[in-house]
Write an enzyme that holds these catalytic residues in place. Structure first.
Site, short mmCIF file in Angstrom:
data_model
loop_
_atom_site.label_atom_id
_atom_site.label_comp_id
_atom_site.label_asym_id
_atom_site.label_seq_id
_atom_site.Cartn_x
_atom_site.Cartn_y
_atom_site.Cartn_z
N CYS A 141 -4.71 37.49 82.51
CA CYS A 141 -5.03 38.45 83.65
C CYS A 141 -5.46 38.01 84.90
CB CYS A 141 -6.48 39.68 83.21
SG CYS A 141 -5.70 41.40 84.33
N HIS A 189 -4.04 42.05 77.84
CA HIS A 189 -4.80 41.55 77.12
C HIS A 189 -4.66 41.80 75.91
CE1 HIS A 189 -8.09 40.79 80.98
NE2 HIS A 189 -7.54 41.99 81.37
#
Length: 479
Positions: A331, A434
């Site tokens: 991310c 994630h």
């Protein structure tokens, strides 16, 4: 049965509220009861995607412990720190620009009706609601604006446990001082003191618990031994800075611990993978000897990138990559690995990237929050074992990332819709998803092994409190 609310209060942050709440959720669920967790307000950059938006990771795991579907009502207000004096406000799963801009004292009264409504809805649907407080209920400078501790306890008529970290020292003073500073009418809500993280012979505590009971009228109902490896991430806002290894070390994974690190809980499974040492790095010296370097998520990507450069970590990461060492960005970490961060809306700030992936990230006003399942394409080099592996995870980000138009030869997408990218050499991987290390298929592909299941972890927590609470206390809290 009438819905009962059990609340875990703490004398300090880090006392053990989050994991004890999870343990209680599983203990009551194993009695055949319908259980839900609740925390009115959480301050954390560890968040999970659920139906309707995002909630704090602690409440997500507590819901799983309760065998419940995670729900935005379980954490109606989430504060995600972006600077020392500024947090993004998430109300009922959605970012609120209005509340983010509002002073926190004014915000409390504004959001209380929705907090109370969320709690009441959970009470109507469940046999037991296990509530977690925040910090301490005796912060007298905050009592007038309290929406997470005693106000919640009163609203729910909760039966409260007060837990303290005895390993810090001063536990009995913490318990007595907290009790003394609580309004007298609220003290009646306390049903027991809990000593957490005790080392040694519990009989040596006498006569302190008895003296404390004589002063307060409240018994110490549990002395919980120190148990570092309970399997859950530390409480929100508490950074577990120790390195961890399971068995003889064959691979060291160093995660860069920048100031606004987010979703660090997704690395928890690595603590229990045989042969893997998980370490947190803030200096170049702490990256030395790492087999893999991981740049995790960030709540302030450009700010954390500036910090990383100030520590000299950028040069250490570049040198590691130049030697062929494996680098992973997740991310915000993916965004840092690119060529540039572009911020036309003033969300995060412009910055040059580390230049290890041929990517450009533009921060958009709209936030992407969703569950995703995808399959890796063909990967090479250090990450080849992930080729064709399906992964389930979640996205939480403002950035939109694409290949630099003049550098297409230096890397390529390895997952649909730009969810993952790899450099041409094959040792640098960037991923928007994630949860890579929480996915059983990915763990097996990377390490040939898997961490214990969450269900086994939750059962272990329930067994632990069952063994260490005084007989009848847990059942008595809901009688």
């Amino acid at each position: 049965m009438t819905t009962r609310c059990v609340m875990v209060l703490g004398t300090t942050s880090g006392a053990g509220k989050s994991w004890l709440t999870a343990a209680l959720c599983r203990w009551y669920a194993r009695q055949g009861l319908k259980v839900a967790p609740f925390k009115a307000q959480n301050m954390s950059n560890n968040a999970r995607v659920v139906g309707g938006g995002e909630i704090g990771s602690a409440q997500y795991f507590q819901a799983l412990a309760a065998r419940a579907v995670p729900d935005v009502r379980m954490n109606p207000l989430l504060l995600k720190p972006e600077r020392d004096t500024h947090s993004q406000v998430v109300l009922m799963g959605q970012v609120s620009a209005e509340l983010t801009a509002m002073p926190w004292r004014g915000r409390s009264e504004r959001v209380w009706p929705q907090i109370a409504q969320a709690l009441d809805a959970l009470r109507a649907e469940n046999d037991v609601v296990v509530i977690e407080g925040a910090g301490s209920p005796a912060e007298i400078n905050l009592m007038a604006s309290d929406i997470v501790n005693l106000r919640v306890a009163r609203h729910a008529d909760a039966r409260c446990l007060l837990v303290t970290d005895i390993d810090r020292g001063g536990a009995f003073a913490h318990l007595y001082g907290t009790w003394a500073l609580m309004p007298e009418s609220d003290r009646a809500l306390l049903r027991g003191f809990v000593l957490n993280k005790f080392r040694g012979d519990a009989s040596l505590l006498a006569p302190a618990p008895q003296q404390l009971q004589a002063l307060t009228g409240i018994a110490t109902v549990a002395t919980l031994p120190m148990w570092r490896e309970h399997g859950l991430p530390e409480e929100d806002g508490v950074f577990d800075d120790r390195s961890h290894a399971s068995g003889a070390v064959t691979r060291t994974v160093a995660v860069v611990a920048y100031p606004r690190i987010s979703n660090l809980d997704e690395f928890q499974p690595l603590k229990n993978v045989p042969g893997v040492r998980l370490a947190w790095a803030r200096t170049p010296a702490e990256l030395a000897g790492a087999d893999w370097i991981v740049l995790p998520g960030s709540k302030h990507t450009s700010g954390d990138l500036a910090w990383l450069r100030a520590q000299g970590l950028d040069r250490a990461i570049a040198a590691h990559a130049a030697r062929g060492g494996a680098v992973l960005g997740v991310c915000g970490g993916l965004q840092m690995l690119g060529e540039a961060l572009v911020d036309p809306h003033g969300i995060d700030g412009n910055a040059p990237g580390l230049g290890l992936l041929p990517l450009v990230t533009v921060f958009e006003r709209e936030k992407t929050v969703r569950h995703r399942a995808a399959v890796f394409g063909q990967l090479g080099g250090a990450w080849a074992s992930l080729s064709n592996v399906p992964v389930a995870g979640y996205e939480i980000h403002h950035g939109q990332t694409a290949i630099h138009p003049q550098m297409a030869q230096d890397g390529h997408a390895v997952m649909p819709e730009g969810l993952a990218w790899q450099n041409a050499r094959g040792n640098v991987l960037g991923l928007y998803l994630h949860g890579l290390f929480e996915d059983a298929a990915a763990l097996h592909a990377l390490f040939g092994a898997a961490a214990p299941t969450l269900d086994a972890t939750f059962d272990g927590l329930a067994d632990f409190i069952d063994n260490h609470f005084e007989a009848g206390v847990l059942q008595g809290l809901i009688a």
